[in-house]
Design an enzyme around this catalytic site. Structure first.
Site, PDB file in Angstrom:
ATOM      1  CG  ASN A 187      19.118  30.456   5.200  1.00 50.09           C
ATOM      2  OD1 ASN A 187      19.216  29.236   5.322  1.00 50.09           O
ATOM      3  ND2 ASN A 187      18.272  31.190   5.932  1.00 50.09           N
ATOM      4  CG  ASP A 222      14.708  21.217  10.731  1.00 50.41           C
ATOM      5  OD1 ASP A 222      15.932  21.289  10.542  1.00 50.41           O
ATOM      6  OD2 ASP A 222      14.061  22.121  11.304  1.00 50.41           O
ATOM      7  CG  ASN A 259      21.601  17.325   1.026  1.00 51.14           C
ATOM      8  OD1 ASN A 259      21.665  17.057  -0.165  1.00 51.14           O
ATOM      9  ND2 ASN A 259      21.342  18.544   1.466  1.00 51.14           N
ATOM     10  NE  ARG A 277      16.790  27.438   4.942  1.00 53.14           N
ATOM     11  CZ  ARG A 277      17.254  26.580   5.838  1.00 53.14           C
ATOM     12  NH1 ARG A 277      16.684  25.405   5.999  1.00 53.14           N
ATOM     13  NH2 ARG A 277      18.299  26.880   6.583  1.00 53.14           N
ATOM     14  CG  PHE A 303      25.937  14.912  -1.372  1.00 53.67           C
ATOM     15  CD1 PHE A 303      24.930  15.730  -0.875  1.00 53.67           C
ATOM     16  CD2 PHE A 303      27.147  15.502  -1.746  1.00 53.67           C
ATOM     17  CE1 PHE A 303      25.119  17.112  -0.764  1.00 53.67           C
ATOM     18  CE2 PHE A 303      27.342  16.886  -1.631  1.00 53.67           C
ATOM     19  CZ  PHE A 303      26.315  17.678  -1.145  1.00 53.67           C
ATOM     20  N   GLY A 304      25.251  10.654  -1.317  1.00 54.91           N
ATOM     21  CA  GLY A 304      24.894   9.238  -1.412  1.00 54.91           C
ATOM     22  C   GLY A 304      25.956   8.287  -0.858  1.00 54.91           C
ATOM     23  CD  GLU A 305      29.821   7.264  -3.009  1.00 54.82           C
ATOM     24  OE1 GLU A 305      29.677   6.195  -2.385  1.00 54.82           O
ATOM     25  OE2 GLU A 305      29.938   7.321  -4.253  1.00 54.82           O
ATOM     26  NE  ARG A 364      17.282  29.118  12.509  1.00 57.63           N
ATOM     27  CZ  ARG A 364      18.486  29.153  13.064  1.00 57.63           C
ATOM     28  NH1 ARG A 364      18.684  29.861  14.159  1.00 57.63           N
ATOM     29  NH2 ARG A 364      19.474  28.473  12.563  1.00 57.63           N
ATOM     30  CB  SER A 402      20.868  25.710  10.754  1.00 57.06           C
ATOM     31  OG  SER A 402      19.971  25.651  11.829  1.00 57.06           O
ATOM     32  CB  CYS A 412      25.497  20.983   9.222  1.00 50.76           C
ATOM     33  SG  CYS A 412      26.310  22.534   9.640  1.00 50.76           S
ATOM     34  N   GLY A 413      23.461  19.411   6.622  1.00 51.64           N
ATOM     35  CA  GLY A 413      23.276  18.131   5.948  1.00 51.64           C
ATOM     36  C   GLY A 413      22.129  17.248   6.416  1.00 51.64           C
ATOM     37  CE  LYS A 414      18.672  19.643  10.907  1.00 55.58           C
ATOM     38  NZ  LYS A 414      19.753  20.617  10.646  1.00 55.58           N
ATOM     39  CE1 TYR A 444      14.219  33.339   4.054  1.00 55.61           C
ATOM     40  CE2 TYR A 444      14.848  32.005   5.923  1.00 55.61           C
ATOM     41  CZ  TYR A 444      14.838  32.230   4.569  1.00 55.61           C
ATOM     42  OH  TYR A 444      15.434  31.333   3.726  1.00 55.61           O
ATOM     43  N   GLY A 445      11.129  32.185   7.472  1.00 50.36           N
ATOM     44  CA  GLY A 445      11.279  30.832   8.022  1.00 50.36           C
ATOM     45  C   GLY A 445      11.183  30.685   9.523  1.00 50.36           C
ATOM     46  CG  HIS A 459      17.998  21.263  14.789  1.00 45.85           C
ATOM     47  ND1 HIS A 459      19.093  22.056  14.533  1.00 45.85           N
ATOM     48  CD2 HIS A 459      17.188  21.405  13.714  1.00 45.85           C
ATOM     49  CE1 HIS A 459      18.963  22.634  13.349  1.00 45.85           C
ATOM     50  NE2 HIS A 459      17.812  22.258  12.822  1.00 45.85           N
ATOM     51  CE  LYS A 472      14.606  25.312  12.666  1.00 42.39           C
ATOM     52  NZ  LYS A 472      15.275  24.037  12.543  1.00 42.39           N
TER      53      LYS A 472
HETATM   54  N1  LIG Z   1      30.119  18.326   0.936  1.00 44.11           N
HETATM   55  C1  LIG Z   1      28.925  17.960   1.402  1.00 44.11           C
HETATM   56  N2  LIG Z   1      27.938  18.876   1.458  1.00 44.11           N
HETATM   57  C2  LIG Z   1      26.740  18.481   1.935  1.00 44.11           C
HETATM   58  C3  LIG Z   1      26.505  17.137   2.374  1.00 44.11           C
HETATM   59  N3  LIG Z   1      25.225  17.061   2.795  1.00 44.11           N
HETATM   60  C4  LIG Z   1      24.704  18.294   2.636  1.00 44.11           C
HETATM   61  N4  LIG Z   1      25.597  19.166   2.110  1.00 44.11           N
HETATM   62  C5  LIG Z   1      25.351  20.578   1.740  1.00 44.11           C
HETATM   63  O1  LIG Z   1      25.098  21.329   2.924  1.00 44.11           O
HETATM   64  C6  LIG Z   1      24.089  22.310   2.705  1.00 44.11           C
HETATM   65  C7  LIG Z   1      22.991  22.146   3.739  1.00 44.11           C
HETATM   66  O2  LIG Z   1      22.478  20.832   3.700  1.00 44.11           O
HETATM   67  P1  LIG Z   1      21.036  20.475   4.270  1.00 44.11           P
HETATM   68  O3  LIG Z   1      20.873  19.005   4.122  1.00 44.11           O
HETATM   69  O4  LIG Z   1      20.014  21.336   3.644  1.00 44.11           O
HETATM   70  O5  LIG Z   1      21.210  20.928   5.799  1.00 44.11           O
HETATM   71  P2  LIG Z   1      20.149  20.894   7.025  1.00 44.11           P
HETATM   72  O6  LIG Z   1      20.929  20.392   8.195  1.00 44.11           O
HETATM   73  O7  LIG Z   1      18.958  20.154   6.632  1.00 44.11           O
HETATM   74  O8  LIG Z   1      19.840  22.453   7.221  1.00 44.11           O
HETATM   75  P3  LIG Z   1      18.617  23.220   7.977  1.00 44.11           P
HETATM   76  O9  LIG Z   1      17.410  23.059   7.132  1.00 44.11           O
HETATM   77  O10 LIG Z   1      19.132  24.625   8.024  1.00 44.11           O
HETATM   78  O11 LIG Z   1      18.453  22.679   9.365  1.00 44.11           O
HETATM   79  C8  LIG Z   1      23.588  22.116   1.295  1.00 44.11           C
HETATM   80  O12 LIG Z   1      24.174  23.091   0.482  1.00 44.11           O
HETATM   81  C9  LIG Z   1      24.080  20.742   0.913  1.00 44.11           C
HETATM   82  O13 LIG Z   1      24.299  20.608  -0.460  1.00 44.11           O
HETATM   83  C10 LIG Z   1      27.582  16.184   2.281  1.00 44.11           C
HETATM   84  O14 LIG Z   1      27.474  15.014   2.631  1.00 44.11           O
HETATM   85  N5  LIG Z   1      28.771  16.664   1.799  1.00 44.11           N
HETATM   86  O1  LIG Z   2      14.614  27.774  10.953  1.00 49.84           O
HETATM   87  C1  LIG Z   2      14.928  28.001   9.791  1.00 49.84           C
HETATM   88  O2  LIG Z   2      14.835  29.134   9.252  1.00 49.84           O
HETATM   89  C2  LIG Z   2      15.419  26.877   8.933  1.00 49.84           C
HETATM   90  C3  LIG Z   2      16.015  25.766   9.646  1.00 49.84           C
HETATM   91  O3  LIG Z   2      15.552  24.643   9.586  1.00 49.84           O
HETATM   92  C4  LIG Z   2      17.195  26.007  10.479  1.00 49.84           C
HETATM   93  O4  LIG Z   2      17.745  27.111  10.457  1.00 49.84           O
HETATM   94  O5  LIG Z   2      17.621  25.053  11.176  1.00 49.84           O
HETATM   95 MN   LIG Z   3      16.895  23.100  10.772  1.00 47.07          MN
END
Ligand SMILES: Nc1nc2c(ncn2[C@@H]2O[C@H](COP(=O)(O)OP(=O)(O)OP(=O)(O)O)[C@@H](O)[C@H]2O)c(=O)[nH]1
Ligand SMILES: O=C([O-])CC(=O)C(=O)O
Ligand SMILES: [Mn+2]
Length: 635
Positions: free
Chosen positions: A414, A319, A300, A416, A543-545, A94, A294, A296-298, A243-244, A272, A252
């Site tokens: 980035n 998201d 996951n 995807r 992650f799982g923890e 973006r 973005s 930061c872990g959503k 792009y996205g 978001h 968005k």
């Molecule tokens: N160390 C750590 N890294 C994490 C964790 N959860 C996610 N990540 C990493 O953070 C990155 C982004 O995680 P996503 O879950 O894709 O983030 P998102 O918030 O869905 O991102 P957008 O799609 O951009 O909105 C990835 O490389 C993950 O592997 C966590 O609990 N710990």
């Molecule tokens: O909008 C995008 O390209 C991907 C996304 O989910 C974000 O950045 O939060």
């Molecule tokens: Mn997002």
């Protein structure tokens, strides 16, 4: 519209004089509003062909064939119906500085900053300036190309939560991805009738014949990128990027920026946020939403495989959440999307096995590396992703890429995957329920290497709104700020900085206005998976923890006495966060809050509020900051 100079022939008599051919569908069968939207924009963009999408499998195959022919995608024979797109390296994320909201008054869009300091919240453009910028870009921008008309629904077709949009685009990649990310096609037009819809116009900005060669076969016009939203006209105009978040306008632009404006007007929330259901070993199930910036872990968290026995996580969305209070005062959420556009790097069987299973079929990957046996590859993927003897070609098409090459990463950070939600192994049974799922907790979070504890709870709703407003996080590669060596900590209130569709001060007032009865407002929490030690290693395994933290949140939702006061909020009482079997975890460091850190944080928040939000900041937020300052002073 101009229909002279036509040398195209068409079967329908009424379409004979158009300068373009309708190659699929027919304009005369469309509702008047849809038809005039297409005709008006086609007259400006001057495509050779107009293609009205019906969302069918055959149509999707046609798009795939077109993309293969143009070299925009490659097949990935290791999986089932999976594709790889490699973009022009100038079009990978973006572009926030070129994303605008067009309103008569600047203050509708963004607060008036202090002393003319550059604004970091939504960027404003005047209608006059927009006209000028539009005219410099769109006339003739689709010459030689096909304009695809994509009807789509955000939310299940026909749900009272849902909203309909129409995207006109000259990118078949956008058609393929929109089919995954939304409910798209003929059903939507039927449901729409001659009703109102959000009007999206998107062009890669590379009419034919080309005036200079494409990079990587990826048409884009990165110098002229503009993503503009015109709320008064219900229109979005996006130019120059494929792009996205710049090109899939339902995501968005519509679901967050327009959604936010509508939500404010109609008393709901467009955020978001991921949505997940968690069931504990006692069989109690709760749904929570979480807003992290973005990358930061959503995704996951929404797809987490819990490490603790007896827990179950089910995914509603990863998201975006649309939420409203029902007649009983219960907050309910739907996921307006139908697919995931998730970050690939870091995804593995260890970190996110659900996502790894999800992307084995019907998935479009963008900017990942490819193995010589037709698989995908990125940093952090499992070792066995590369079969013995296979080689890796990087996203920049560097052959025989070697693991360990830090200067040229295999995949763009980035990169995807774009995959249908319906095939995710842990989708919640209620994920398409048109009433939405009941929400019992709201979680904020970000990447904070220093100072911010693993979890805390706000003292109350108003304090929780302040916690959202004061959110900060390390920049990531999801937009142009990130990816550099030195990672900045940026303000990202509510994880919405790039997605506000109107004045942030009004947004805060809206959140504050939701508290009074009959609304039963959920508890608000803040988490940080990303705290590091002096060596820069994560203190928390993540992650799982992370289920351990969700489990504590569930206890708090059930009003269990497991929290104690700290200067920033309520934190777990000793022993109340289950860390059994985690081994060597520095809990003291994970939860420590130093007076120096908190005072510096207060100074930074005060500066941000003053400079960026200025007179638009609700007095309740000043009050919460003063409370935090007072608590910090007493430390
Ligand atoms: N160390 C750590 N890294 C994490 C964790 N959860 C996610 N990540 C990493 O953070 C990155 C982004 O995680 P996503 O879950 O894709 O983030 P998102 O918030 O869905 O991102 P957008 O799609 O951009 O909105 C990835 O490389 C993950 O592997 C966590 O609990 N710990
Ligand atoms: O909008 C995008 O390209 C991907 C996304 O989910 C974000 O950045 O939060
Ligand atoms: Mn997002």
């Amino acid at each position: 519209m101009a229909n002279t100079n036509s040398n195209q022939s068409s079967t329908a008599a009424s379409e004979q004089k158009r300068p373009y051919t309708v190659v699929k569908g027919s304009l005369s069968s469309l509702a008047p509003k849809v038809r005039s939207f297409i005709e008006e924009k086609a007259a400006i963009c001057q495509p050779d062909n107009v293609y009205i999408c019906d969302g069918s499998d055959e149509e999707n195959q046609q798009m795939i064939d077109t993309l293969l022919e143009n070299g925009m995608i490659q097949s990935l024979p290791k999986y089932d119906n999976c594709w790889l797109a490699l973009t022009d390296p100038a079009d990978v994320a973006r572009v926030e500085k070129q994303t605008f909201i067009v309103t008569k008054e600047k203050r509708q869009t963004t607060p008036t900053t202090l002393n003319g300091i550059a604004g970091q919240l939504a960027k404003w453009m005047s209608p006059e300036e927009f006209s000028k910028q539009f005219d410099e870009r769109f006339p003739g921008c689709m010459k030689g190309r096909t304009m695809y008309a994509i009807p789509f629904s955000m939310g299940p077709v026909g749900s009272p939560f849902s909203k309909i949009g129409m995207e006109l685009t000259d990118s078949a990649y956008v058609v393929v991805c929109t089919r995954i990310m939304t409910r798209m096609g003929a059903d939507v037009l039927k449901t729409l009738g001659d009703g109102e819809f959000v009007r999206g116009l998107h062009s890669m900005g590379r009419p034919l014949p080309l005036t200079k060669p494409l990079v990587n076969n990826w048409p884009c016009n990165s110098e002229k990128i503009m993503v503009a939203h015109i709320p008064d006209k219900n229109e979005i105009a996006s130019f120059g990027s494929g792009y996205g978040g710049n090109s899939l306008l339902g995501k968005k632009c519509f679901a967050l920026r327009f959604g936010g404006i509508l939500a404010k007007r109609e008393g709901w929330l467009a955020e978001h946020m991921l949505i997940l259901g968690i069931t504990n070993p006692q069989g109690v199930k709760k749904y929570v939403v979480a807003a992290f910036p973005s990358a930061c872990g959503k995704t996951n968290l929404a797809m987490m495989t819990p490490s603790l026995p007896g827990y179950k996580i089910e995914c509603v969305g990863d998201d975006i959440a649309w939420m409203r209070f029902d007649s009983e005062g219960q907050l309910r959420a739907i996921n307006p999307e139908a697919g995931f556009f998730g970050v690939a790097p870091g995804t593995s069987m260890k970190t996110n096995p659900i996502a790894m299973k999800l992307v084995q079929s019907n998935t479009v990957f963008t900017n990942v590396a490819k193995t010589s046996d037709g698989g995908v590859y990125w940093k952090g993927i499992d070792d066995d992703a590369v079969s013995p003897g296979a080689t890796i070609t990087s996203w920049k098409r560097q052959e025989n890429w070697q693991p360990g090459d830090k200067t040229n990463p295999a995949a763009h950070p980035n990169a995807r995957f774009c995959a249908p939600a319906a095939q995710c192994p842990i989708m919640d049974p209620a994920w398409e329920d048109s009433a939405g799922v009941p929400i019992d907790a709201i979680i904020f979070g970000g990447r904070r290497p220093k100072g911010v504890p693993l979890i805390y709870e706000s003292f109350n709703w108003q304090h929780g709104v302040f916690v959202g407003a004061a959110m900060r996080s390390e920049a990531t590669a999801a937009a142009e700020h990130g990816g550099g060596k030195k990672k900045m900590i940026m303000h990202d209130p509510f994880a919405m900085r790039p997605f506000f569709g109107y004045n942030f001060g009004d947004y805060l007032r809206h959140w504050l206005s939701l508290e009074p009865s009959p609304h039963k407002v959920p508890k608000i929490f803040h988490v940080n998976w990303f705290r590091t030690n002096d060596e820069g290693e994560f203190l928390w395994p993540g992650f799982g923890e992370n289920v351990r933290v969700l489990s504590w949140i569930m206890d708090r939702v059930a009003n269990k006495d497991v929290a104690m006061e700290s200067p920033i909020g309520l934190i777990p009482k000793p022993g109340s966060l289950n860390v059994e079997g985690l081994g060597d975890i520095d809990m003291k460091e994970l939860f420590s809050v130093s007076p120096e850190f908190l005072r510096d944080e207060c100074v930074e928040i005060d500066k941000y509020f003053k400079e960026q939000v200025n007179e638009d900041l609700p007095r309740e937020m000043w009050q919460e900051l003063a409370n935090l300052q007072a608590r910090a002073k007493k430390m």
